[in-house]
Design an enzyme around this catalytic site. Sequence first.
Site, PDB file in Angstrom:
ATOM      1  N   ARG A  74     -47.726   7.924  45.134  1.00  0.00           N
ATOM      2  CA  ARG A  74     -49.171   8.030  45.319  1.00  0.00           C
ATOM      3  C   ARG A  74     -49.458   9.170  46.318  1.00  0.00           C
ATOM      4  O   ARG A  74     -48.649   9.427  47.218  1.00  0.00           O
ATOM      5  CB  ARG A  74     -49.709   6.720  45.890  1.00  0.00           C
ATOM      6  CG  ARG A  74     -51.208   6.694  46.021  1.00  0.00           C
ATOM      7  CD  ARG A  74     -51.694   5.455  46.771  1.00  0.00           C
ATOM      8  NE  ARG A  74     -53.128   5.480  46.873  1.00  0.00           N
ATOM      9  CZ  ARG A  74     -53.838   4.833  47.794  1.00  0.00           C
ATOM     10  NH1 ARG A  74     -53.211   4.089  48.697  1.00  0.00           N
ATOM     11  NH2 ARG A  74     -55.148   4.924  47.822  1.00  0.00           N
ATOM     12  N   HIS A  75     -50.616   9.818  46.147  1.00  0.00           N
ATOM     13  CA  HIS A  75     -51.003  10.848  47.120  1.00  0.00           C
ATOM     14  C   HIS A  75     -51.040  10.266  48.536  1.00  0.00           C
ATOM     15  O   HIS A  75     -51.114   9.052  48.718  1.00  0.00           O
ATOM     16  CB  HIS A  75     -52.379  11.423  46.757  1.00  0.00           C
ATOM     17  CG  HIS A  75     -53.441  10.360  46.717  1.00  0.00           C
ATOM     18  ND1 HIS A  75     -53.965   9.794  47.854  1.00  0.00           N
ATOM     19  CD2 HIS A  75     -54.019   9.728  45.673  1.00  0.00           C
ATOM     20  CE1 HIS A  75     -54.827   8.868  47.522  1.00  0.00           C
ATOM     21  NE2 HIS A  75     -54.881   8.791  46.202  1.00  0.00           N
ATOM     22  N   GLY A  76     -51.053  11.145  49.533  1.00  0.00           N
ATOM     23  CA  GLY A  76     -51.075  10.704  50.921  1.00  0.00           C
ATOM     24  C   GLY A  76     -52.472  10.329  51.399  1.00  0.00           C
ATOM     25  O   GLY A  76     -53.430  10.284  50.605  1.00  0.00           O
ATOM     26  N   GLY A 340     -49.264  10.861  41.733  1.00  0.00           N
ATOM     27  CA  GLY A 340     -50.484  10.332  41.127  1.00  0.00           C
ATOM     28  C   GLY A 340     -51.256   9.464  42.099  1.00  0.00           C
ATOM     29  O   GLY A 340     -51.332   9.766  43.295  1.00  0.00           O
ATOM     30  N   ALA A 383     -49.249   7.171  50.007  1.00  0.00           N
ATOM     31  CA  ALA A 383     -47.886   7.678  49.769  1.00  0.00           C
ATOM     32  C   ALA A 383     -46.921   6.595  49.271  1.00  0.00           C
ATOM     33  O   ALA A 383     -45.702   6.764  49.318  1.00  0.00           O
ATOM     34  CB  ALA A 383     -47.294   8.371  51.003  1.00  0.00           C
TER      35      ALA A 383
END
Length: 453
Positions: A74-76, A340, A383
């Site tokens: 996952r994005h931060g 993602g 993240a």
Amino acid sequence: MSLPQLSSVCFSSFALVSYPDNPEIPAIAKYFSTKGRYEEVNPYLIEDILAVNRSILQPPSAQCRQIHLTAIIRHGTRYPTVKNVKKMQKLYGLVKSSASGQESWLREIQTQWTMWYTEDMDGRLVQKGVNDHRHLAVRLSKLFPSLISEEKLRGGLFKFITSSKHRCVNSTLSFKAGLTELWAIKVGLGILNDALMRFFEKCTRFVQEVDNNPSATTEVDLFKEGPEMRRVQEKIADRLRVPYNNVTDDMAEAAFYMCAYEFAIKTVNSPWCRLFDEVDAQVMEYANDLKQYWKRGYGHDINSKSSCILFHDVFSRLDKAASENKSGQQVTEAVTVQVGHAETLLPLLTLLGFFNDSQALTSTNYATQSQRSFRTSHMLPYAANLLMVLYDCGGDELRLQPLLNEKPVTFPGLTDQQVSMPLYDDVKEHYRELLQGCDFENECQLFKHPIEV
Ligand SMILES: *[C@@H]1O[C@H](CO)[C@@H](O)[C@H](O)[C@H]1NC(C)=O
Ligand SMILES: *[C@@H]1O[C@H](CO)[C@@H](O)[C@H](O)[C@H]1NC(C)=O
Ligand SMILES: *[C@@H]1O[C@H](CO)[C@@H](O)[C@H](O)[C@H]1NC(C)=O
Ligand SMILES: *[C@@H]1O[C@H](CO)[C@@H](O)[C@H](O)[C@H]1NC(C)=O
Ligand SMILES: *[C@@H]1O[C@H](CO)[C@@H](O)[C@H](O)[C@H]1NC(C)=O
């Protein structure tokens, strides 16, 4: 150039961390669901953000070698989206204009704190989010040094795939920066692929029956109107000394976000956190879990089925690496990094059967669900990452180790659980039905399936 030896000493001072009584950390920080900090799921990182413990991997024999790793990340940490900024502005307006308590934290909000969230922030990655990915990359290179290595990166054996959203693109660049700073190399961005990383908006049936269908999340609405949530709102109103009807469920949510964002973005324990005690935070967490459960998790079958495309993609990469290794070729894609969203990871985790409680999460079973495994605070902080690591253990024996947020997990329902690293063939047998079916096109088309009620 070899990796810096940042070894297992990292863990030694863990016991000295005063967590969870650290005054810098809100007492309610472990209930922030998808707005939670990654460090809350791995508290040893508070002390040393680059700490890893390689002995958690425990391959069954010394012969086992890592041959492929797929990481779905996952994005931060990011700014709030426009919708949430608006809710936060409204709450701030109420507190500024109407709250009349004399407590110092309330005075602090009214006189010192400024509303610095603006709509143009629109979910962008923050500096902390850049670091989330940079540091994750370094830790993974220490955990899997034979795969996430300078040699393999230089050799073009990495593949990077990202959702096209700016926060994901930026996270991908940050992950790479973590490696390229380590090894002083340059690499390009990789591939934007929304079909894979944002499958949820391409799956017509999901969009129509769940995402754009208010009745799919009735349980969430009922819980927000229910007694537990009402009590939280009343307690907030009491703390602010405003009439009960001034604090809506949206405002309670906005207050919770204020505390969560101030912490995730700036690492401060802000005065907003004083609007909640631990009991309130658990109710807020449940409201968020309910939403994820019905929108992305077990609540509706199509939620997980929308990830069929990613599921097959993962297994086809594993198969390719396996067959290349078997046929005596070099594995051409040693590492795949796919960036993602929480909405990417949760349907896939659900499809694989993780965190499946025997009872559904509903508006009326908050109390009996207190021991549930479906806790987005644990599963999906910023993240969050699912790693699939394929090992060759000699004599044609391949094994697959799944890790969630850098901790080994076991595939739910897979019978041989003595080792966290089952035979790859057993994993494939376990998911045989999905591997033979779970066709994205079929699952996602409308009108082929009876409508769920
Ligand atoms: C590393 O992990 C192993 C296995 O889980 C554990 O026994 C050990 O105590 C950990 N080491 C440190 C330094 O935390
Ligand atoms: C990534 O985000 C950081 C922090 O917001 C920003 O400084 C940087 O310019 C962004 N980088 C890219 C390539 O978008
Ligand atoms: C708060 O409640 C009072 C009394 O019901 C009402 O007059 C006022 O308009 C409300 N204020 C807000 C901001 O909702
Ligand atoms: C397959 O993987 C094992 C473990 O890394 C390695 O020893 C072997 O050389 C690989 N085979 C080929 C042909 O690369
Ligand atoms: C989740 O659990 C339910 C009830 O125990 C079961 O019927 C269902 O098959 C499980 N789903 C998955 C994907 O494992």
